[in-house]
Design a protein around this motif. Structure first.
Motif, short mmCIF file in Angstrom:
data_model
loop_
_atom_site.label_atom_id
_atom_site.label_comp_id
_atom_site.label_asym_id
_atom_site.label_seq_id
_atom_site.Cartn_x
_atom_site.Cartn_y
_atom_site.Cartn_z
N PRO A 64 113.50 172.53 29.13
CA PRO A 64 112.21 172.42 29.96
C PRO A 64 111.99 170.97 29.89
CG PRO A 64 111.72 172.91 27.47
CD PRO A 64 113.17 173.07 27.77
N ASN A 65 110.96 170.61 30.96
CA ASN A 65 110.64 169.44 31.09
C ASN A 65 109.34 169.25 30.61
OD1 ASN A 65 113.00 168.67 32.61
ND2 ASN A 65 112.02 169.78 34.38
N ALA A 66 109.14 168.68 29.25
CA ALA A 66 107.65 168.22 28.94
C ALA A 66 107.18 167.16 29.07
CB ALA A 66 108.16 168.33 27.37
N ALA A 67 107.91 166.22 29.77
CA ALA A 67 107.12 164.97 30.45
C ALA A 67 108.17 164.33 31.61
CB ALA A 67 106.93 163.90 29.22
N VAL A 68 107.71 163.27 31.86
CA VAL A 68 108.58 162.77 33.15
C VAL A 68 109.94 162.32 32.39
CG1 VAL A 68 107.29 160.26 32.90
CG2 VAL A 68 108.36 160.86 34.96
N GLU A 69 109.89 161.65 31.43
CA GLU A 69 110.94 161.15 31.07
C GLU A 69 112.03 162.07 30.60
OE1 GLU A 69 107.49 158.55 29.49
OE2 GLU A 69 108.09 160.87 29.51
N TYR A 71 112.52 164.90 32.63
CA TYR A 71 113.03 164.93 33.92
C TYR A 71 114.01 163.83 34.29
CZ TYR A 71 113.83 166.71 38.70
OH TYR A 71 114.42 166.94 39.88
N VAL A 72 113.51 162.64 34.07
CA VAL A 72 114.73 161.59 34.42
C VAL A 72 115.80 161.68 33.85
CG1 VAL A 72 114.79 158.89 34.22
CG2 VAL A 72 112.39 159.89 34.88
N GLY A 73 115.64 161.88 32.46
CA GLY A 73 117.09 162.17 31.81
C GLY A 73 117.90 163.14 32.24
N LYS A 74 117.25 164.29 32.83
CA LYS A 74 117.85 165.26 33.40
C LYS A 74 118.38 165.16 34.49
CE LYS A 74 116.35 169.56 32.91
NZ LYS A 74 115.40 170.69 32.98
N VAL A 75 117.83 164.38 35.45
CA VAL A 75 118.24 163.89 36.65
C VAL A 75 119.43 162.86 36.64
CG1 VAL A 75 117.85 162.45 38.93
CG2 VAL A 75 116.33 164.23 37.95
N THR A 76 119.37 161.98 35.73
CA THR A 76 120.52 160.84 35.46
C THR A 76 121.78 161.70 34.81
OG1 THR A 76 118.68 159.29 34.66
CG2 THR A 76 120.80 159.01 34.01
N PHE A 77 121.34 162.69 33.99
CA PHE A 77 122.60 163.32 33.33
C PHE A 77 123.19 164.31 34.46
CE2 PHE A 77 124.08 167.38 31.74
CZ PHE A 77 125.12 166.81 30.70
N LEU A 78 122.43 164.64 35.46
CA LEU A 78 122.92 165.63 36.64
C LEU A 78 123.99 164.67 37.52
CD1 LEU A 78 123.30 168.06 38.39
CD2 LEU A 78 121.10 167.58 39.25
N ALA A 79 123.50 163.44 37.80
CA ALA A 79 124.07 162.43 38.44
C ALA A 79 125.64 162.30 37.73
CB ALA A 79 123.28 161.09 38.81
N GLU A 80 125.47 161.88 36.25
CA GLU A 80 126.87 161.81 35.68
C GLU A 80 127.78 163.11 35.94
OE1 GLU A 80 129.55 160.28 33.39
OE2 GLU A 80 128.12 159.25 34.26
N LEU A 81 127.17 164.19 35.80
CA LEU A 81 127.91 165.48 36.07
C LEU A 81 128.68 165.43 37.01
CD1 LEU A 81 125.99 168.61 34.26
CD2 LEU A 81 127.96 167.31 33.85
N ARG A 82 127.80 165.06 38.35
CA ARG A 82 128.44 165.16 39.60
C ARG A 82 129.58 164.06 39.82
NH1 ARG A 82 127.78 169.76 42.10
NH2 ARG A 82 125.79 170.32 42.54
N HIS A 141 109.95 168.70 41.69
CA HIS A 141 109.78 167.97 40.74
C HIS A 141 109.16 166.48 40.90
CE1 HIS A 141 111.84 171.30 38.64
NE2 HIS A 141 110.97 170.96 37.53
N ILE A 142 109.97 165.98 41.77
CA ILE A 142 109.32 164.61 42.09
C ILE A 142 107.96 164.68 42.73
CG2 ILE A 142 109.89 162.73 43.77
CD1 ILE A 142 112.97 163.23 43.48
N TYR A 145 105.59 164.76 39.68
CA TYR A 145 105.65 163.51 38.94
C TYR A 145 105.10 162.31 39.58
CZ TYR A 145 107.95 166.29 35.45
OH TYR A 145 108.21 167.22 34.31
N ALA A 146 105.43 162.11 40.89
CA ALA A 146 104.90 160.93 41.46
C ALA A 146 103.50 160.52 41.21
CB ALA A 146 105.13 161.17 43.12
N GLY A 147 102.56 161.62 41.26
CA GLY A 147 101.15 161.11 40.90
C GLY A 147 101.03 160.73 39.76
N LYS A 148 101.63 161.08 38.58
CA LYS A 148 101.67 160.83 37.48
C LYS A 148 102.42 159.22 37.18
CE LYS A 148 101.93 165.32 35.39
NZ LYS A 148 102.76 166.27 34.27
N LEU A 149 103.29 158.88 37.69
CA LEU A 149 103.73 157.66 37.72
C LEU A 149 102.80 156.87 38.34
CD1 LEU A 149 107.46 158.36 38.70
CD2 LEU A 149 106.43 157.66 36.58
N GLU A 150 102.10 157.06 39.33
CA GLU A 150 101.02 155.87 40.09
C GLU A 150 99.86 155.91 39.07
OE1 GLU A 150 100.70 154.63 42.85
OE2 GLU A 150 102.49 155.43 43.90
N ALA A 151 99.47 157.16 38.53
CA ALA A 151 98.47 156.99 37.49
C ALA A 151 98.75 156.01 36.31
CB ALA A 151 98.06 158.21 37.15
#
Length: 335
Positions: A64-69, A71-82, A141-142, A145-151
């Motif tokens: 699960p994505n408890a925080a934006v960090e 999800y960022v880790g998941k997206v980065t990991f997915l890119a590596e898997l690809r 997901h983006i 999290y976009a609003g949270k990053l702006e905040a």
């Protein structure tokens, strides 16, 4: 070799092949035994390595994505898997071919290895499905999290404004303030600025990963410069005073003129930055006067250290200044 007959007719001669078979048979038999022992071990090793990566990927993408960090880790990991996907596909096919070879030769495989291999296709397919699902949910997901990053960027800006207010405290540029107290105070503020800079860089990095526009932190450079210059002013004054004290106590002929010139020029540039970057105050002009004193003195020191000077030259100098100086161990800038 085993298919060879016991006898073979060669024209009019009947050849007995029993001894030949007995002589040849041990070599292919031992090779076959070695292959039967090796292939299951090889299959097990390849399977363990492959499945450990596959299962790790499944676990990471299911988390699960408890925080934006997260999800960022998941997206980065997915890119590596690809990037590794073709390699994983190749290893999957390699294992299938290896087990086909094992089955083709009816080689015995430990039951636990056979059972584990039976789960490979399902697990690998599950990984592929999770990769597709993660990519398909990316936009949702983006947006979340976009609003949270702006905040978070706004929070950095607020923290910087509070730091600037603290940096403008009267004690910072007061001549009466204790040097050590002010240095400790500004050092703490600089550490806070550094932390906010790191946070802003982290947020901007996440925005780049999400392919969002990077939100600038407009006050960052100004606050960082103000705190840094005020700290440099306090530390620089103390360091230059220490250098000057050393120069005045050093025997004149032992002075490192080149080192003095380098140090004075460096500090002169720093003072110029302080004059441009800080509000008018009494400390910077006093520092400027102290540095300029040595800037004016250095050409004289360099001239008097000229090795071509003779005694007659020194007498002329003494005549000009109206006094005779003893040029022994006690001959220093202080004199």
């Amino acid at each position: 070799v085993q298919a060879l007959p016991e006898h073979a007719n060669v024209r009019v001669i009947r050849v007995a092949l029993t001894e030949l078979k007995r002589a040849l048979l041990p070599v292919p038999t031992s090779c076959q035994a070695a292959m039967h022992a090796m292939l299951p071990r090889l299959a097990s090793e390849l399977f363990q390595g492959f499945m450990s990566e596959v299962q790790a990927g499944v676990s990471r993408l299911q988390a699960p994505n408890a925080a934006v960090e997260d999800y960022v880790g998941k997206v980065t990991f997915l890119a590596e898997l690809r990037r590794r996907e073709k390699s994983l596909d190749g290893r999957n096919v390699e294992l299938q071919d290896l087990y086909a070879l094992i089955d083709g030769y009816e080689i015995e495989v430990p039951a636990i290895d056979r059972a584990a291999y039976g789960t490979m296709e399902k697990t690998y397919t599950n990984l592929k499905v999770l990769m597709e699902e993660t990519e398909s949910q990316r936009d949702d997901h983006i947006n979340q999290y976009a609003g949270k990053l702006e905040a978070s960027i706004e929070a950095v800006g607020k923290a910087l404004r509070e730091i600037r207010t603290q940096a403008q405290a009267e004690m910072v540029l007061s001549e009466e303030s204790d040097h050590s107290d002010v240095v400790a105070y500004l050092t703490n503020l600089k550490e806070q600025v550094d932390a906010q800079q790191a946070e802003a860089l982290r947020i901007n990095e996440y925005q780049r990963i999400f392919k969002l526009g990077e939100t600038p932190c407009e006050d960052m450079a100004d606050v960082a410069d103000e705190v840094s210059l005020k700290l440099q002013l306090r530390v620089g004054r103390a360091e230059f005073d220490a250098l000057a004290a050393g120069w005045t106590m050093t025997q004149f002929e032992s002075l490192d003129v080149a080192g003095m010139e380098e140090a004075v020029q460096r500090v002169h540039k720093a003072v110029s930055r302080m004059e441009r970057g800080l509000v008018p105050n009494k400390l910077v002009p006093a520092f400027r006067d102290r540095v300029d004193e040595y800037r004016d003195l250095l050409p004289v020191v360099a001239a008097l250290r000229n090795r071509a000077l003779k005694e007659r030259h020194w007498y002329k100098i003494f005549d000009e200044i109206g006094t005779v100086l003893e040029r022994g161990e006690g001959f220093t800038l202080q004199v």
